[in-house]
Design a protein around this motif. Structure first.
Motif, PDB file in Angstrom:
ATOM      1  N   GLU A  48       6.604  58.463  60.885  1.00 51.50           N
ATOM      2  CA  GLU A  48       5.729  59.209  59.985  1.00 51.50           C
ATOM      3  C   GLU A  48       6.440  60.258  59.139  1.00 51.50           C
ATOM      4  O   GLU A  48       5.832  60.850  58.250  1.00 51.50           O
ATOM      5  CB  GLU A  48       4.605  59.854  60.792  1.00 51.50           C
ATOM      6  N   TRP A  49       7.730  60.499  59.401  1.00 48.74           N
ATOM      7  CA  TRP A  49       8.489  61.459  58.582  1.00 48.74           C
ATOM      8  C   TRP A  49       9.970  61.188  58.754  1.00 48.74           C
ATOM      9  O   TRP A  49      10.388  60.502  59.674  1.00 48.74           O
ATOM     10  CB  TRP A  49       8.111  62.896  58.930  1.00 48.74           C
ATOM     11  N   GLU A  50      10.776  61.719  57.892  1.00 44.26           N
ATOM     12  CA  GLU A  50      12.225  61.488  57.932  1.00 44.26           C
ATOM     13  C   GLU A  50      12.900  62.488  58.857  1.00 44.26           C
ATOM     14  O   GLU A  50      13.708  63.300  58.423  1.00 44.26           O
ATOM     15  CB  GLU A  50      12.807  61.574  56.508  1.00 44.26           C
ATOM     16  N   HIS A  55      14.493  57.565  63.466  1.00 47.22           N
ATOM     17  CA  HIS A  55      13.557  58.449  62.776  1.00 47.22           C
ATOM     18  C   HIS A  55      12.148  58.252  63.314  1.00 47.22           C
ATOM     19  O   HIS A  55      11.799  57.176  63.802  1.00 47.22           O
ATOM     20  CB  HIS A  55      13.520  58.130  61.281  1.00 47.22           C
TER      21      HIS A  55
END
Length: 91
Positions: free
Chosen positions: A25-27, A22
């Motif tokens: 900073e985000w999924e 991932h």
């Protein structure tokens, strides 16, 4: 640069086992983290041409061990192009 194929010497060779991770900073960009193999069959790695790419960033075709869904829920995919920032080579 490798004179043979115009790839940087740091490019992952075909057949390299990788973990797709991932973004911190985000999924995304994939729903899960998983394993696969770098595959030059469709085409060798190429520079990412989008403005959000890091300098010298490459995109690789990766053949997944199991079908995967992207972060938007699209899929399942068995292979896809993956930016090198999301690949960790197995030791």
């Amino acid at each position: 640069m490798s004179e043979e194929n115009d790839l940087p010497d740091s490019a992952l060779p075909a057949g390299t086992r990788v973990k797709v991770i991932h973004d911190p900073e985000w999924e995304g960009p994939w729903r899960d983290e998983f394993f696969g193999t770098v595959d030059y069959t469709p085409e060798p790695p190429a520079p990412v041409t989008l403005s959000s790419a890091r300098p010298g960033e490459l995109v690789y075709w990766v053949r997944f061990d199991e079908s995967q869904y992207d972060a938007d829920g699209d899929g399942p995919y068995r292979t896809a192009q993956v930016w090198d920032r999301y690949l960790v080579a197995e030791q």
